[in-house]
Design a protein around this motif. Structure first.
Motif, PDB file in Angstrom:
ATOM      1  N   PHE A  65       1.057  -1.218   0.049  1.00 16.86           N
ATOM      2  CA  PHE A  65       0.196   0.043   0.032  1.00 16.86           C
ATOM      3  C   PHE A  65       0.914   1.196   0.041  1.00 16.86           C
ATOM      4  O   PHE A  65       1.873   1.209   0.643  1.00 16.86           O
ATOM      5  N   LEU A  66       0.484   2.126  -0.596  1.00 14.39           N
ATOM      6  CA  LEU A  66       1.191   3.577  -0.672  1.00 14.39           C
ATOM      7  C   LEU A  66       0.425   4.597  -0.566  1.00 14.39           C
ATOM      8  O   LEU A  66      -0.793   4.762  -0.875  1.00 14.39           O
ATOM      9  N   SER A  67       0.749   5.302   0.496  1.00 13.63           N
ATOM     10  CA  SER A  67      -0.148   6.596   0.996  1.00 13.63           C
ATOM     11  C   SER A  67       0.011   7.774   0.012  1.00 13.63           C
ATOM     12  O   SER A  67       1.311   8.054  -0.565  1.00 13.63           O
ATOM     13  N   THR A  68      -1.110   8.291  -0.422  1.00 11.63           N
ATOM     14  CA  THR A  68      -1.244   9.519  -1.317  1.00 11.63           C
ATOM     15  C   THR A  68      -1.400  10.970  -0.497  1.00 11.63           C
ATOM     16  O   THR A  68      -1.702  11.866  -0.893  1.00 11.63           O
ATOM     17  N   GLN A  69      -1.694  10.688   0.924  1.00 18.14           N
ATOM     18  CA  GLN A  69      -1.830  11.834   1.776  1.00 18.14           C
ATOM     19  C   GLN A  69      -0.699  12.567   2.054  1.00 18.14           C
ATOM     20  O   GLN A  69       0.510  12.286   1.833  1.00 18.14           O
ATOM     21  N   GLN A  70      -0.812  13.888   2.241  1.00 25.61           N
ATOM     22  CA  GLN A  70       0.265  14.903   2.535  1.00 25.61           C
ATOM     23  C   GLN A  70       1.138  14.511   3.794  1.00 25.61           C
ATOM     24  O   GLN A  70       0.560  14.449   4.777  1.00 25.61           O
ATOM     25  N   LYS A  71       2.405  14.503   3.578  1.00 25.73           N
ATOM     26  CA  LYS A  71       3.242  14.400   4.655  1.00 25.73           C
ATOM     27  C   LYS A  71       4.303  15.543   4.856  1.00 25.73           C
ATOM     28  O   LYS A  71       4.167  16.463   3.816  1.00 25.73           O
ATOM     29  N   SER A  72       4.822  15.739   5.824  1.00 21.59           N
ATOM     30  CA  SER A  72       5.797  16.834   6.372  1.00 21.59           C
ATOM     31  C   SER A  72       7.083  16.245   6.607  1.00 21.59           C
ATOM     32  O   SER A  72       6.999  14.935   7.425  1.00 21.59           O
ATOM     33  N   ILE A  73       8.160  16.834   6.370  1.00 23.60           N
ATOM     34  CA  ILE A  73       9.360  16.588   6.757  1.00 23.60           C
ATOM     35  C   ILE A  73      10.197  17.673   7.469  1.00 23.60           C
ATOM     36  O   ILE A  73      10.210  18.729   7.032  1.00 23.60           O
TER      37      ILE A  73
END
Length: 807
Positions: free
Chosen positions: A436-444
């Protein structure tokens, strides 16, 4: 609505509707019609052939007379013929002999005349005395005779007394050839007459052949099973089965067959009968030879194998006759979701579950709630899975549940195929699910990393993706060197245009917009590192092209932004300056934000399908401590000046406020006086109105009081008349009560006199009975003494006879 759901669930999970769960009346339950008795067995008896008594225990004359009659061998034949010629069985009390044995019957009288007795009543004080309740025996010509109570002489020189005054209150009396057996109620006697077994009914039995052997008495209550040679008796109490073997003849063939006997008494005449004990009906499995009884309680099923075929039995009692049978235990249908028995499988699929199985070597999923039954060697249950599991897989069949904000990565014949959110079923063996691959926005969080830190991150990523997604601070404190775990570890360190080291605390936000392009271009596990390193490099280049004074004169940054995620505040001591064209100076952080997105957003979108959405710069720090102190002191001085100006403005505001307050006080006083005058006028008006209302109310009260007084007088008069009537009624009731008490007293006295008279009569009767009992005891004591004297006399005579014989 709840009832509708319950009815639907009951219908879906109703085990009674399953074809493979057999009911007690199933055609393969061949033991349903098996007899629960011995009927049809060789030697079956409807009742035991009990020999009736031939003497009356209470009549000593009857016993003595029967002993004497039986000295004639023909008497046995005569009695047997008489019993056979009875038109119908006599209704006799238990223990009472038939009328044919009555001393007054013609048969007994005729046989008594044929008996060659040698005793006669003795006159006067002569002869041998037989005490009450006893009989005495004598022998003559090798035969044994008896005499009852009385005084007797032997009139033949051949006769001699053998046993004198033998009490008949014994279960067995033996004298010479005579045997007297008494069978008490609830028992059966066993004898052998010339080796032939016989059973004796309740009562007194007299034998005078010398060929009868007593085999003992059996009490029914103490023996659920007993045998006497070929006669067998089985008593099965309620709640039990008896397991027996009996001979059964069929089509000229004989064989020992098992039987389960039900409640009641069972009789048989057979040497080949075997009793194997009792067993509780409630036993779950009863096995006896080829008979099998399986009791299945509510909420369970039982598993059996019959004739090499598996069977599942439902609630009830199953009777099965089979020589090829095996009981495999029971299963709880409430707690057990899968019942497996050889080729039979029953699966209960509950709401929210998916059953995984193999059917005809093909993966088979069941996701509808209900009961499912299979009887096939090609069906094999594997396990249950939660219906909300992201991936359910068995063999080549897969169910992939992709949640919103995620895509599924699969390869169909080696070709990448992306699954959007929803439920997908994959049946092809070459269609492989990858991840599964998340398409939600992430922060780094952007930070400068050493080579050691990068190596540690790579190692953790390989070990566990979950460990990598932990917060940086937790990873650092648990896994990295202490030199890295400091408050400035999350700063991006870079140099300004004038070679001053500064640290920026910034976050980059990104999301995967085109999963297929991203996967084809880069390993998705390395995407985060790619974004971080690219963002750090870009931000470092922007800072390197900017002087420190440009940053210091810009606006400070705070988390969150109104424009592109940024919100800035004026730096201490720095005013916004207007350029000659009326335009405000561009803030450095706004410029850095826009320049950063211009360099990365379109590039990442076109190359990797990744959207670099925003950068948030929270703060910056001058890494040179001395320079930072100088700037801080300058900012402090500026703050003090601003504070003094604020104090001057405050004093001016206080003076103005005091003057305004004095004017307000004068206005308030004038308003208060006007309100007081208005209040006084309103009070006078209210007093006049209240006085008028009070006068009117007083008149109403006076009229009401007058009316109440008149009604009270009428009520008082009525109350007095009622009290007088009640007094007269009470006097009448008292007179009637006194009369009834007198009548009851007289009746009680009469009953007391009658009771006293009855008690006196009962006392007299009791005294009379006590006198009779005392006399009876004295007589018995005398009889006992006489018996002792007779025994001594007998012993003396025997001793004399012995001495004479020796001489």
């Amino acid at each position: 609505m709840k009832k509708q759901y319950k009815d639907r669930d009951d219908a879906v999970f109703d085990f009674d509707k399953l074809k493979l769960v057999e009911k007690p009346n199933a055609t393969r339950n061949t033991g349903q019609n098996l007899p629960m008795n011995l009927e049809g067995c060789d030697g079956y008896l409807e009742s035991l052939p009990l020999k009736p008594p031939n003497a009356n225990q209470k009549d000593m004359t009857s016993i003595a007379n029967m002993i004497n009659v039986l000295t004639n061998p023909e008497s046995l034949t005569a009695f047997g013929d008489a019993e056979a010629n009875l038109a119908q069985p006599e209704a006799l009390r238990e223990g009472t002999p038939s009328s044919i044995y009555d001393p007054s019957s013609n048969l007994v009288k005729r046989l008594s005349k044929r008996a060659s007795t040698a005793h006669a009543g003795a006159p006067g004080m002569m002869g041998h005395i037989v005490r009450p309740g006893c009989i005495s025996f004598y022998e003559m010509d090798g035969k044994t005779y008896a005499v009852p109570q009385g005084r007797w002489l032997l009139i033949s020189y051949k006769a001699r007394w053998t046993d004198r005054n033998v009490s008949v209150d014994r279960d067995e009396i033996r004298s010479g050839q005579v045997l007297i057996i008494r069978i008490p109620p609830g028992a059966v006697g066993r004898i052998f007459d010339q080796g032939v077994p016989s059973l004796l009914a309740v009562g007194t039995h007299v034998f005078n052949s010398g060929n009868v052997k007593n085999a003992g008495t059996i009490v029914y209550a103490n023996n659920p099973y007993f045998s006497h040679d070929k006669f067998r008796y089985v008593r099965v109490q309620r709640g039990k089965y008896a397991k027996v073997w009996a001979m059964v003849s069929s089509n000229g063939n004989k064989a020992m067959s098992p039987r389960l006997l039900g409640e009641g008494e069972h009789f048989i005449e057979s040497h080949l009968f075997e009793f194997k004990g009792l067993v509780d009906i409630s036993t779950k499995y009863i096995h006896h030879g080829s008979i099998h009884v399986v009791s299945v309680i509510e909420g369970e099923v039982s598993k059996i194998t019959q004739d090499n075929h598996p069977r599942i039995l439902g609630e009830g009692t199953h009777f099965i006759e089979s020589v090829d049978f095996e009981y495999r235990g029971e299963e709880n249908i409430i707690e057990t979701l899968v019942i497996q028995h050889a080729t039979i499988t029953i699966v209960r699929v509950t709401l929210g579950k998916v059953a995984l199985a193999w059917k005809d070597n093909t993966p088979f999923f069941i996701d509808e709630p209900g009961l499912y039954e299979y009887n096939s060697p090609d069906f094999k249950f594997v396990e249950f899975k939660d219906a909300d599991d992201s991936l359910i897989q068995l063999g080549s069949r897969k169910i992939v549940l992709v949640h919103t904000g995620t895509v599924g990565v699969t390869y169909d014949n080696g070709n990448l195929k992306i699954l959007d959110h929803g439920r997908h079923t994959l049946d092809s063996a070459t269609h492989v699910f990858h991840r599964f691959l998340s398409t939600q926005q992430k922060s780094i969080r952007l930070s400068s990393q050493t080579a050691e830190e990068k190596a540690m991150r790579s190692k953790l990523l390989k070990q566990s993706k979950k460990a990598y997604t932990q917060t940086r601070q937790t990873m650092v404190s648990d896994n990295l060197p202490k030199s890295i775990a400091d408050p400035d570890s999350d700063l991006t360190i870079c140099e300004t245009k004038d070679l001053v080291k500064v640290g920026l605390r910034a976050d980059v936000f990104y999301s995967i917009e085109d999963p297929e392009k991203c996967i084809n271009k880069i390993e998705t596990d390395e995407l985060e590192d790619l974004v971080r390193e690219t963002a750090v490099a870009t931000l470092t280049n922007i800072i390197r092209s900017t002087a420190l004074n440009e940053i210091a004169q810009s606006k400070q940054v705070s988390a969150g932004g109104e424009t592109g995620g940024l919100k800035v505040m004026p730096a201490p001591g720095v005013e916004e300056e207007e350029e000659q064209g009326g335009r405000t100076t561009t803030a450095f952080f706004e410029k850095a934000h826009d320049e950063f997105l211009d360099k990365l957003h379109d590039d990442f979108m076109s190359r990797y399908g990744v959207d670099i959405a925003n950068i948030r710069i929270e703060s910056f720090k001058i890494m040179d401590t001395e320079l930072a102190d100088q700037i801080s002191k300058h900012a402090l001085t500026t703050a003090q000046i601003e504070n003094e100006m604020a104090n001057l403005e405050g004093n001016s505001l206080i003076s103005t406020t005091k003057e305004r307050t004095a004017a307000d006080v004068l206005n308030i006083n004038a308003l208060a006086k006007a309100e007081a005058l208005q209040t006084k006028a309103n009070a006078d008006n209210r007093r006049m109105i209240e006085a008028a209302e009070a006068a009117a109310k007083a008149m109403r009260i006076e009229s009401k009081a007058r009316a109440e007084a008149e009604s009270e007088a009428i009520l008082e008069k009525a109350r007095a008349e009622a009290e007088e009537a009640a007094r007269l009624a009470a006097e009448e009731a008292a007179k009637e009560k006194a009369r009834l008490e007198e009548v009851a007293k007289q009746k009680a006295e009469e009953e007391a006199k009658a009771a006293a008279q009855k008690a006196e009569e009962e006392a007299k009767e009791k005294a009379r009975l006590e006198e009779e009992a005392k006399a009876r005891l004295e007589a018995e004591e005398k009889a006992r003494l006489a018996a002792e004297e007779a025994a001594k006399e007998k012993a003396r005579l025997e001793e004399e006879a012995k001495q004479k014989a020796e001489e």
